[in-house]
Design a protein around this motif. Structure first.
Motif, PDB file in Angstrom:
ATOM      1  N   GLY A   1      -6.518   5.187   8.301  1.00  0.00           N
ATOM      2  CA  GLY A   1      -7.541   4.756   7.350  1.00  0.00           C
ATOM      3  C   GLY A   1      -6.943   3.974   6.191  1.00  0.00           C
ATOM      4  N   ALA A   2      -5.810   4.448   5.670  1.00  0.00           N
ATOM      5  CA  ALA A   2      -5.145   3.744   4.571  1.00  0.00           C
ATOM      6  C   ALA A   2      -4.608   2.390   5.031  1.00  0.00           C
ATOM      7  N   ALA A   3      -3.992   2.357   6.214  1.00  0.00           N
ATOM      8  CA  ALA A   3      -3.449   1.094   6.726  1.00  0.00           C
ATOM      9  C   ALA A   3      -4.555   0.068   6.947  1.00  0.00           C
TER      10      ALA A   3
ATOM     11  N   LYS B   1      -7.974  13.087   2.571  1.00  0.00           N
ATOM     12  CA  LYS B   1      -7.990  12.417   1.272  1.00  0.00           C
ATOM     13  C   LYS B   1      -6.600  12.374   0.655  1.00  0.00           C
ATOM     14  N   SER B   2      -5.827  13.429   0.801  1.00  0.00           N
ATOM     15  CA  SER B   2      -4.481  13.489   0.225  1.00  0.00           C
ATOM     16  C   SER B   2      -3.553  12.465   0.879  1.00  0.00           C
ATOM     17  N   ILE B   3      -3.576  12.419   2.211  1.00  0.00           N
ATOM     18  CA  ILE B   3      -2.730  11.461   2.927  1.00  0.00           C
ATOM     19  C   ILE B   3      -3.163  10.035   2.596  1.00  0.00           C
ATOM     20  N   TYR B   4      -4.467   9.817   2.602  1.00  0.00           N
ATOM     21  CA  TYR B   4      -5.018   8.488   2.307  1.00  0.00           C
ATOM     22  C   TYR B   4      -4.630   8.046   0.895  1.00  0.00           C
ATOM     23  N   ALA B   5      -4.786   8.943  -0.078  1.00  0.00           N
ATOM     24  CA  ALA B   5      -4.481   8.603  -1.470  1.00  0.00           C
ATOM     25  C   ALA B   5      -2.995   8.328  -1.653  1.00  0.00           C
ATOM     26  N   PHE B   6      -2.147   9.093  -0.978  1.00  0.00           N
ATOM     27  CA  PHE B   6      -0.703   8.882  -1.089  1.00  0.00           C
ATOM     28  C   PHE B   6      -0.316   7.508  -0.564  1.00  0.00           C
ATOM     29  N   GLU B   7      -0.865   7.139   0.582  1.00  0.00           N
ATOM     30  CA  GLU B   7      -0.550   5.834   1.165  1.00  0.00           C
ATOM     31  C   GLU B   7      -1.081   4.684   0.312  1.00  0.00           C
ATOM     32  N   MET B   8      -2.276   4.836  -0.240  1.00  0.00           N
ATOM     33  CA  MET B   8      -2.834   3.789  -1.095  1.00  0.00           C
ATOM     34  C   MET B   8      -2.042   3.666  -2.397  1.00  0.00           C
ATOM     35  N   ALA B   9      -1.533   4.793  -2.899  1.00  0.00           N
ATOM     36  CA  ALA B   9      -0.717   4.765  -4.114  1.00  0.00           C
ATOM     37  C   ALA B   9       0.581   4.002  -3.876  1.00  0.00           C
ATOM     38  N   ARG B  10       1.124   4.102  -2.680  1.00  0.00           N
ATOM     39  CA  ARG B  10       2.344   3.355  -2.360  1.00  0.00           C
ATOM     40  C   ARG B  10       2.102   1.860  -2.435  1.00  0.00           C
ATOM     41  N   THR B  11       0.918   1.428  -2.062  1.00  0.00           N
ATOM     42  CA  THR B  11       0.579   0.010  -2.159  1.00  0.00           C
ATOM     43  C   THR B  11       0.513  -0.435  -3.612  1.00  0.00           C
ATOM     44  N   ARG B  12      -0.054   0.408  -4.455  1.00  0.00           N
ATOM     45  CA  ARG B  12      -0.144   0.055  -5.878  1.00  0.00           C
ATOM     46  C   ARG B  12       1.231  -0.046  -6.518  1.00  0.00           C
ATOM     47  N   ARG B  13       2.186   0.707  -5.990  1.00  0.00           N
ATOM     48  CA  ARG B  13       3.542   0.657  -6.553  1.00  0.00           C
ATOM     49  C   ARG B  13       4.318  -0.567  -6.068  1.00  0.00           C
ATOM     50  N   THR B  14       3.851  -1.187  -4.996  1.00  0.00           N
ATOM     51  CA  THR B  14       4.560  -2.349  -4.438  1.00  0.00           C
ATOM     52  C   THR B  14       3.601  -3.528  -4.283  1.00  0.00           C
ATOM     53  N   LEU B  15       2.865  -3.837  -5.347  1.00  0.00           N
ATOM     54  CA  LEU B  15       1.857  -4.900  -5.283  1.00  0.00           C
ATOM     55  C   LEU B  15       2.459  -6.243  -4.918  1.00  0.00           C
ATOM     56  N   LEU B  16       3.652  -6.545  -5.436  1.00  0.00           N
ATOM     57  CA  LEU B  16       4.264  -7.849  -5.174  1.00  0.00           C
ATOM     58  C   LEU B  16       4.504  -8.056  -3.691  1.00  0.00           C
TER      59      LEU B  16
END
Length: 253
Positions: free
Chosen positions: A108-110, A7-22
């Motif tokens: 999973g995040a990818a 969950k920690s790795i998954y959440a970190f990777e998904m958070a990176r996407t939210r920071r680079t939405l464009l």
């Protein structure tokens, strides 16, 4: 199984996407929309139907697959390469986290990010063409299997890559030509017999064909063969990852 680590790795990777939405979401959606505009308007006006389906609707599964492959490979490779590049991979490797948990988190995040963008493009396509899904279960199956498989493939590229040039080599120079020549924008039945035979050597053809069959019931190759091909590639990726973890290949380089 340490689900908190996953969950920690998954959440970190998904958070990176939210920071680079464009870059992560808006850019691929705009690029695919341009395909609809250019191919739908310029070519679609001259090709009315392809195997009984309007040209714009015919290319929709191919465009989704083109984006899905690219996004899953890029996200899967960058997710594991960046910790190697910054040196934080040692923190992951020294933590009480199994290799399978690392894979589940990153892959999973990818796969999730790739599928989210694919779904957005599917919804966007409805503004341009009329889309039907004759086999929704098979569509989801092809969609998920492709996302997971190529996220795994991207993960392996990230482990193998020693620099950013190698990281982008396959996603930029290998995958797009295979996708463009894999029947994304045409049926291989339009080609002469020789080139039809050559097209069958392209593994992406089976993905696009199977995915398109789930929409309209038309395919360049047998859907069962398409499903077998993606399953085989998934097993190859899993076997290769097992070897990487057993030998520690480039994980610490």
């Amino acid at each position: 199984m340490n689900f908190e680590a996953i969950k920690s790795i998954y959440a970190f990777e998904m958070a990176r996407t939210r920071r680079t939405l464009l870059q992560s979401v808006v850019s691929p959606v705009i690029s695919t929309s341009l395909y609809f505009i250019v191919f739908g308007a310029a070519i679609g006006s001259r090709i009315q139907l392809v195997e009984g389906v309007s040209y714009g609707a015919f290319i929709t599964p191919g465009l989704i697959m083109l984006t899905l492959l690219g996004q899953c490979i890029s996200n899967g490779s960058f997710g594991i390469y960046f910790p190697k590049f910054t040196g934080t991979i040692y923190e992951v490797l020294s933590a009480p986290v199994a290799m399978t948990e690392i894979v589940l988190g990153y892959v999973g995040a990818a796969a999730t990010k790739g599928m989210l963008i694919g779904l957005i493009i599917l919804l966007t396509a409805n503004f341009f063409v009329h889309i039907t899904i004759e086999h929704p279960f098979m569509m989801i199956l092809f969609f998920v299997l492709t996302a997971v498989t190529f996220s795994l493939f991207g993960f392996m590229i990230g482990i193998w890559a020693g620099n950013f040039e190698q990281l982008n080599l396959i996603p930029m120079l290998v995958v797009p030509p295979l996708t463009f020549l894999g029947g994304s924008f045409y049926s291989i039945n339009m080609l002469p017999p020789f080139w039809q035979a050559v097209s069958h050597l392209n593994p992406v053809l089976y993905l696009v064909s199977g995915f398109r069959w789930s929409f309209y019931g038309i395919a360049d190759v047998n859907p069962a063969l398409s499903l077998a091909m993606i399953t085989l590639f998934l097993l190859i990726c899993l076997a290769t990852l097992a070897w990487i973890f057993r030998t520690g290949y480039r994980l610490r380089n």
